[in-house]
Design a protein around this motif. Sequence first.
Motif, PDB file in Angstrom:
ATOM      1  N   UNK A   1       0.864  -1.219   0.044  1.00 56.20           N
ATOM      2  CA  UNK A   1       0.049   0.105  -0.053  1.00 56.20           C
ATOM      3  C   UNK A   1       0.729   1.319  -0.042  1.00 56.20           C
ATOM      4  N   UNK A   2       2.166   1.132   0.567  1.00 55.93           N
ATOM      5  CA  UNK A   2       3.031   2.342   0.442  1.00 55.93           C
ATOM      6  C   UNK A   2       3.464   2.442  -0.775  1.00 55.93           C
ATOM      7  N   UNK A   3       3.315   1.480  -1.730  1.00 58.79           N
ATOM      8  CA  UNK A   3       3.771   1.894  -3.185  1.00 58.79           C
ATOM      9  C   UNK A   3       4.882   0.888  -3.647  1.00 58.79           C
ATOM     10  N   UNK A   4       5.085  -0.252  -2.669  1.00 54.90           N
ATOM     11  CA  UNK A   4       6.007  -1.139  -3.036  1.00 54.90           C
ATOM     12  C   UNK A   4       5.342  -2.514  -3.783  1.00 54.90           C
ATOM     13  N   UNK A   5       5.394  -2.266  -4.977  1.00 57.07           N
ATOM     14  CA  UNK A   5       4.464  -3.209  -5.923  1.00 57.07           C
ATOM     15  C   UNK A   5       5.351  -4.623  -5.950  1.00 57.07           C
ATOM     16  N   UNK A   6       4.506  -5.492  -5.697  1.00 59.63           N
ATOM     17  CA  UNK A   6       5.090  -6.827  -5.703  1.00 59.63           C
ATOM     18  C   UNK A   6       5.304  -7.611  -4.178  1.00 59.63           C
TER      19      UNK A   6
ATOM     20  N   UNK B   1       3.081  -7.410  -1.463  1.00 65.50           N
ATOM     21  CA  UNK B   1       1.739  -8.050  -0.731  1.00 65.50           C
ATOM     22  C   UNK B   1       1.718  -9.311  -0.221  1.00 65.50           C
ATOM     23  N   UNK B   2       1.028  -9.720   0.781  1.00 60.61           N
ATOM     24  CA  UNK B   2       1.111 -10.975   1.289  1.00 60.61           C
ATOM     25  C   UNK B   2       0.869 -12.193   0.449  1.00 60.61           C
ATOM     26  N   UNK B   3      -0.037 -11.757  -0.633  1.00 62.59           N
ATOM     27  CA  UNK B   3      -0.016 -13.106  -1.564  1.00 62.59           C
ATOM     28  C   UNK B   3       1.092 -13.321  -2.440  1.00 62.59           C
ATOM     29  N   UNK B   4       1.714 -12.175  -2.619  1.00 65.12           N
ATOM     30  CA  UNK B   4       2.909 -12.000  -3.499  1.00 65.12           C
ATOM     31  C   UNK B   4       4.104 -12.591  -2.785  1.00 65.12           C
ATOM     32  N   UNK B   5       4.313 -12.468  -1.386  1.00 62.75           N
ATOM     33  CA  UNK B   5       5.416 -12.967  -0.695  1.00 62.75           C
ATOM     34  C   UNK B   5       5.342 -14.280  -0.233  1.00 62.75           C
ATOM     35  N   UNK B   6       4.057 -14.658   0.064  1.00 58.66           N
ATOM     36  CA  UNK B   6       3.919 -15.935   0.479  1.00 58.66           C
ATOM     37  C   UNK B   6       4.473 -17.044  -0.287  1.00 58.66           C
ATOM     38  N   UNK B   7       4.604 -17.215  -1.592  1.00 58.74           N
ATOM     39  CA  UNK B   7       5.386 -18.169  -2.196  1.00 58.74           C
ATOM     40  C   UNK B   7       6.757 -18.239  -1.683  1.00 58.74           C
ATOM     41  N   UNK B   8       7.306 -17.225  -1.614  1.00 54.19           N
ATOM     42  CA  UNK B   8       8.914 -17.166  -1.190  1.00 54.19           C
ATOM     43  C   UNK B   8       9.130 -17.820   0.035  1.00 54.19           C
ATOM     44  N   UNK B   9       8.108 -17.564   0.914  1.00 48.99           N
ATOM     45  CA  UNK B   9       8.230 -18.299   2.386  1.00 48.99           C
ATOM     46  C   UNK B   9       8.200 -19.635   2.045  1.00 48.99           C
ATOM     47  N   UNK B  10       7.186 -20.090   1.448  1.00 44.79           N
ATOM     48  CA  UNK B  10       7.074 -21.584   1.194  1.00 44.79           C
ATOM     49  C   UNK B  10       8.206 -22.126   0.313  1.00 44.79           C
ATOM     50  N   UNK B  11       8.626 -21.267  -0.403  1.00 47.97           N
ATOM     51  CA  UNK B  11       9.778 -21.860  -1.257  1.00 47.97           C
ATOM     52  C   UNK B  11      10.860 -22.490  -0.389  1.00 47.97           C
ATOM     53  N   UNK B  12      11.526 -21.989   0.473  1.00 52.27           N
ATOM     54  CA  UNK B  12      12.702 -22.276   1.146  1.00 52.27           C
ATOM     55  C   UNK B  12      12.214 -23.247   2.424  1.00 52.27           C
TER      56      UNK B  12
ATOM     57  N   UNK C   1      10.965   1.706  -0.921  1.00 54.45           N
ATOM     58  CA  UNK C   1       9.906   2.493  -1.279  1.00 54.45           C
ATOM     59  C   UNK C   1       9.904   2.988  -2.819  1.00 54.45           C
ATOM     60  N   UNK C   2       8.705   3.477  -3.133  1.00 53.93           N
ATOM     61  CA  UNK C   2       8.713   3.926  -4.579  1.00 53.93           C
ATOM     62  C   UNK C   2       9.496   5.491  -4.719  1.00 53.93           C
ATOM     63  N   UNK C   3       9.803   5.825  -5.842  1.00 55.35           N
ATOM     64  CA  UNK C   3      10.579   6.784  -6.168  1.00 55.35           C
ATOM     65  C   UNK C   3      10.002   8.326  -5.447  1.00 55.35           C
ATOM     66  N   UNK C   4       8.860   8.372  -5.320  1.00 55.98           N
ATOM     67  CA  UNK C   4       8.406   9.676  -4.813  1.00 55.98           C
ATOM     68  C   UNK C   4       8.410   9.684  -3.303  1.00 55.98           C
ATOM     69  N   UNK C   5       8.919   8.624  -2.688  1.00 59.44           N
ATOM     70  CA  UNK C   5       9.077   8.395  -1.083  1.00 59.44           C
ATOM     71  C   UNK C   5      10.410   8.884  -0.746  1.00 59.44           C
ATOM     72  N   UNK C   6      10.495  10.093   0.160  1.00 62.59           N
ATOM     73  CA  UNK C   6      11.541  11.021   0.446  1.00 62.59           C
ATOM     74  C   UNK C   6      12.703   9.957   1.339  1.00 62.59           C
TER      75      UNK C   6
END
Length: 617
Positions: free
Chosen positions: A166-171, A173-184, A555-560
Amino acid sequence: MLWQPINLTEVCPANTQLTACSNFGYVYLSLLVHLFGDSEDRRIQQKLHIQEETFEKEEYDFIVVGAGAAGCVIANRLSAVKHWKVLLLEAGGEQPDVTLVPGLSTSLIGSSIDWSYKTEPNGKSCLARREQRCGWPRGKVMGGSSSINSMVYIRGNRLDYDGWAALGNEGWSYEEVLPYFRKSEDNLDLEGLNCKYHGVGGEQPVSRYLYIDKPNIIMTQAFNQGGLPILDYNGPEQVGAMPAQAVTKDGIRVSTNKAFIQPIRYKRKNLTVKVKAEVFGILINDDNVAYGVNYLKNGKVYTAFAKKEVIVSAGTINSPKLLMLSGIGPKEHLLELNITVKQDLPVGENLQDHVTFNGLIVALPNQTATLIAQDEILDEIKCYANMKVKRGPMSADGPANNIAFIKTEPDLPAPDVQFHIGHLYLDDYVREPQIADELMIVPTPYYDTLLVRAMNLVPKSRGKLLLNPADPYGKPLLYANYLDDPTDVIPILKAVKFAISLENTTAFISNGARYDRTPLAGCTDYEWGTDEYFLCLARLYTSATHHQAGTCKMGPHWDPKAVVDPKLRVYGVPGLRVIDASIMPLVVRGNTNAPSIMIGEKGVAMVLEYWLNKSHG
């Protein structure tokens, strides 16, 4: 006679290879040397007659700085591409076998495999510590902090990662990081049957301890009777209690070094691992592209070149330190130290850690306490060393086995407090409470007192890290800034009331467990049980939980305040990424070892995707 501690600094030879010698680690050195030896890696080196590394032409595709929770994962995945040459540099030495014993985890604190950092005073916390500084142990060894921590495997809450996205960090989210928890993950318990949330067959074993003592059972039952369900806190819900999932297998610690590097280190010829090699500078050309590193080994300076990328995985403290030494950081701070500025970025800011305090003490009656005679402890250590599958008290980490999460307000979207149970030897605590981080440390399975610590999982206070003007290459200045925001203590005080209510459970009453209501030194002006008393404890007996994060914020490029983009590339410095817990925009609701492994997995996946696609394009 009960356990009598030996200060290892008085008996440990200056040139010993066993690195469990410490100011505060109390174990019998000669016994440990005899039983556990030195290091599996060194024995393999001797068996294979591996000589000291050569330094003739140091050119690699990738250089990974730091062999910790993330760095070991990254080096493993990159070196799986056979035509890539990978260099993994670790400032510490080989992982000694004594680190494999769960029951000796606290004996590693303050040792030569611990960076032994301390915070700077802020006048609001750590007031009863020496010089008002809280200790921050960090692993200086293969495996990093995964070789010296309490081994608990907690991922955090779904809301944490959705919040990052939600802060602008695309990719992220929980559903997107969950596979990387499971992978290892290689989950060895019933949770492994839930394939949505857990992985089986990965490199990192995850299991409950093979030994659970009576005080742990009492606490789990008390949490449950207090209203918390028994659940898998790495599953769909987190509010509840559970015996810890830990990075262990067959009763031993499995650090990321043991899981990801040892199985491949001497098989993959394209992977070079160098220990006691401290990187002190990233090479950046006139176009601001990172192309290598300078490092110190055996008193000599060496240079290694990277054809593709330099990946910094030195952790929340050493990653920002290295960036700043290399000219990447706050412009004003770098100019004050006469460091040429390569890129003006807020490196070292956004420092976060969960905070709690010591002093909520559960006294255990003799029939429940686990403290035993010295000769019995020695027998247990010997017995453990001789087992093929390690069982018994030394195969567990004492009361750290007990984990619980609560919401201090019913309408909160996720837990805001985690209970971490510690242990101590009560007589020592009462005698010298001013050194509460430096207690007589017996092996963790043996104690007569529990510490119930309520950790604030969503701290608002922010600290920062700066280079030390007296010695920029030495230990940095760590401004934890605990309790700077006065509201940070509110969830802790609410959670303490819940913890005290557990004294009314059948689990406490039937086992004779009770809270010791003797006010601690420095807080005797307040009545035990009042908010004022516990606020005093929080200020004086502040306890770090070693979940530092955020100093190279993603953070995204607009995050100071962002240092790296969502692909973990350092802004304005091509060829350079940071992949470790320092990139967390907000610290997760839980311990940081498992998230660091995930960050390593997801981060290296983005590296692989970029370079493999580029080579095929």
